[in-house]
Design a protein around this motif. Structure first.
Motif, PDB file in Angstrom:
ATOM      1  N   ARG A  69       7.972   1.791 -12.707  1.00  0.00           N
ATOM      2  CA  ARG A  69       8.353   2.643 -13.834  1.00  0.00           C
ATOM      3  C   ARG A  69       7.167   3.102 -14.692  1.00  0.00           C
ATOM      4  O   ARG A  69       7.277   4.083 -15.420  1.00  0.00           O
ATOM      5  N   VAL A  70       6.058   2.400 -14.656  1.00  0.00           N
ATOM      6  CA  VAL A  70       4.936   2.663 -15.560  1.00  0.00           C
ATOM      7  C   VAL A  70       3.999   3.693 -14.950  1.00  0.00           C
ATOM      8  O   VAL A  70       3.570   3.557 -13.794  1.00  0.00           O
ATOM      9  N   THR A  71       3.651   4.714 -15.734  1.00  0.00           N
ATOM     10  CA  THR A  71       2.699   5.726 -15.267  1.00  0.00           C
ATOM     11  C   THR A  71       1.310   5.423 -15.814  1.00  0.00           C
ATOM     12  O   THR A  71       1.154   4.828 -16.879  1.00  0.00           O
ATOM     13  N   LYS A  72       0.301   5.852 -15.089  1.00  0.00           N
ATOM     14  CA  LYS A  72      -1.070   5.710 -15.583  1.00  0.00           C
ATOM     15  C   LYS A  72      -1.267   6.552 -16.843  1.00  0.00           C
ATOM     16  O   LYS A  72      -1.980   6.158 -17.768  1.00  0.00           O
ATOM     17  N   ARG A  73      -0.608   7.687 -16.891  1.00  0.00           N
ATOM     18  CA  ARG A  73      -0.747   8.587 -18.024  1.00  0.00           C
ATOM     19  C   ARG A  73      -0.281   7.922 -19.324  1.00  0.00           C
ATOM     20  O   ARG A  73      -0.797   8.207 -20.401  1.00  0.00           O
ATOM     21  N   SER A  74       0.693   6.991 -19.232  1.00  0.00           N
ATOM     22  CA  SER A  74       1.249   6.354 -20.431  1.00  0.00           C
ATOM     23  C   SER A  74       0.284   5.370 -21.069  1.00  0.00           C
ATOM     24  O   SER A  74       0.368   5.086 -22.258  1.00  0.00           O
ATOM     25  N   GLY A  75      -0.631   4.814 -20.251  1.00  0.00           N
ATOM     26  CA  GLY A  75      -1.557   3.811 -20.762  1.00  0.00           C
ATOM     27  C   GLY A  75      -0.941   2.438 -20.914  1.00  0.00           C
ATOM     28  O   GLY A  75      -1.608   1.498 -21.357  1.00  0.00           O
TER      29      GLY A  75
END
Length: 530
Positions: free
Chosen positions: A514-520
């Motif tokens: 669920r976690v994106t790299k863009r989100s940090g």
């Protein structure tokens, strides 16, 4: 070559002493022209001649024969400098995928013995568990020989003629085969398929050919390789270093530039970090300059750092070169029949397996800019046979081909790397989902899961078509295979997150991402059932 391991002398086999230039000729398969068939000799005619008895060539030959074609397969294995030879079946069966996977499994079982104590098995704590290299090699070679035998039987049953000879073009439709006896037999074919594969390269440095080995030799060494220098950090080099270290032999990997070139570099870095933590040593930005045989039979490798020009050396029992491969096409007389190929790599230019010469085709590792993978060659060979002999129209699709690097912590991948996706689509158009996870089987023995990692690279806009999937962890090959089929069907991130995972498996981690790299946000492992 004599090896010394633990103070004892070991004989790894007889090596004919040959000069570098002479072996370079042999390795590049420059043919020796012997007396050929005379004017009165019969030239047997076939619908299809297949030059090369590896996975792709055999698949094409057998499929064509099943479709009613009269087929002959020409295959011959030229010995390595160490004198290593093998039977029909090509690299995969004899000196590639199959023996590699068996030795990788042997190394994994060594880890499992230690894990077993934590799961209640009464493995004596103080007992020293050792590995028997000769027994492993014997078991591996017995299996390979059984596959060689089955292959010969299959060819006979399918009425495919097999000739143990090194084939080359005498004319556009005439292929000659040099036999062991020195005789040259000629065959006429309406269609000809080149499927000769490739062989490992040796670097052009003093002592490489005389004292080094390649993966062509490793799986049949009669004595353990002991302290080993592996030159090259492609998948072959890392896999060999990984299982050697797992079997208890000291291994060092020499890397010129980046590991696993062409693969996702974040995953490649984690693969190497995991190997280093397990005991494999790495020499970065380094190239070998010469290999010297010492009086005690061991080998001194001299190297140079390509960044700062510093030099160094160390002593090893075995030097394994994994510095790339070259297609074995230089003895085929391709120029004579109008088949264009890359002079450096030896690989043939094709379009849908058709070469630049009519009625001459190429499949497998021998063709330019296509994956060097056994299943690719097999599938391409079968499809080609159907196009030639049953009116088929389907061509090989070389996109989204899955593969796995069988390092100690396995790396499975299908589709684009993160770098390739960013380059082709632009950073603003790509979303990268990532997550660490802890396999259930790691909990009881408290094994370190710090590099068990999944990554999904997809388009940013809805429905977020998936461009690449990457998995680092146990059973990576088994995991990535199913997702490869899904990607062939146009898998999207929306479909992936709506897929119910099988619990508790490592494969389900793709469905929980669920976690994106863009989100940090921190992609730390989720709890067991979240």
């Amino acid at each position: 070559m004599a090896l010394r391991c633990g103070g004892s002398w070991l004989l790894s086999g007889f090596r004919r002493v040959v000069g570098t230039s002479l072996y370079a000729q042999r390795l590049n398969f420059i043919p020796v022209r012997m007396s050929s068939s005379g004017p009165g000799d019969e030239v047997e005619e076939f619908d299809l001649i297949v030059i090369g008895g590896g996975s792709g060539g055999l698949a094409c030959a057998k499929e064509a024969a099943q479709l009613g074609a009269k087929v002959v397969v020409l295959d011959y294995v030229k010995p390595t400098p160490l004198g290593t030879k093998w039977g029909i079946g090509g690299t995969c069966v004899n000196v590639g995928c199959i023996p590699k996977k068996l030795m990788h499994q042997a190394a994994l079982l060594g880890e499992a013995i230690d894990d077993a104590r934590h799961f209640g098995w009464n493995v004596p704590e103080k007992q020293v568990i050792t590995h028997d290299w000769a027994k492993l090699v014997g078991a591996v070679q017995d299996h390979i020989k059984s596959v060689n035998w089955v292959t010969r039987v299959e060819l006979r049953d399918k009425k495919v003629k097999y000739v143990n000879g090194s084939g080359f073009f005498q004319d556009k439709n005439i292929v000659a085969a040099c036999l062991n006896s020195g005789q040259v037999k000629c065959f006429k074919g309406n269609k000809i398929v080149i499927a000769v594969g490739g062989r490992p390269r040796y670097p052009d440095i003093p002592g490489a050919v005389e004292y080094g080995i390649t993966s062509d030799d490793l799986f049949s060494l009669s004595s353990p390789p002991c302290k080993t220098m592996v030159v090259g950090a492609g998948y072959i080099g890392l896999e060999c270093a990984g299982f050697l270290n797992g079997l208890g032999y000291e291994a060092t990997v020499m890397i010129r530039s980046v590991p696993l070139r062409g693969f996702d570099q974040e995953m490649a870095r984690m693969v190497c970090e995991e190997m280093q933590e397990r005991g494999v040593k790495f020499l970065h930005t380094t190239v070998p300059e010469k290999v010297v045989k010492n009086e005690d039979g061991r080998l001194t490798v001299h190297w140079r750092n390509v960044k700062d020009s510093t030099t160094g050396c160390d002593v090893y029992d075995t030097v394994l070169f994994a510095t790339g491969r070259r297609a074995t096409t230089q003895d085929l007389n391709l120029d004579k029949v109008g088949v264009k190929y890359d002079k450096e790599s030896g690989k043939i230019y094709t379009e849908n397996e058709e070469t630049t010469a009519s009625d001459i085709f190429a499949i497998g590792d021998v063709i330019q800019d296509k994956p060097e993978l056994t299943p690719v060659a097999i599938h391409a060979g079968r499809l080609l046979a159907h196009r030639l002999y049953s009116g088929g129209s389907e061509c090989m699709d070389y996109t989204n081909v899955a593969t796995t690097v069988f390092t100690p912590l396995e790396y499975g991948t299908v589709g684009m790397s993160e770098e390739t996706a960013m380059q082709k689509c632009g950073e603003d158009n790509v979303e990268v989902y990532h997550a660490y996870y802890k396999p259930t089987e790691f909990f009881v023995p408290q094994r370190d899961p710090s590099r068990c990692f999944v990554k999904v690279v997809c388009e940013r806009c809805e429905p977020q078509k998936i461009l690449g999937m990457h998995f680092l962890g146990p059973n990576a090959g088994e995991v990535i295979q199913g997702f490869a089929a899904a990607m062939k069907c146009g898998l999207t991130y929306k479909a992936l997150k709506n897929t119910v995972g099988i619990h508790p498996t490592v494969a389900e981690e793709f469905t929980r991402i669920r976690v994106t790299k863009r989100s940090g946000l921190d992609p730390k492992p989720q709890s067991c059932c979240s």
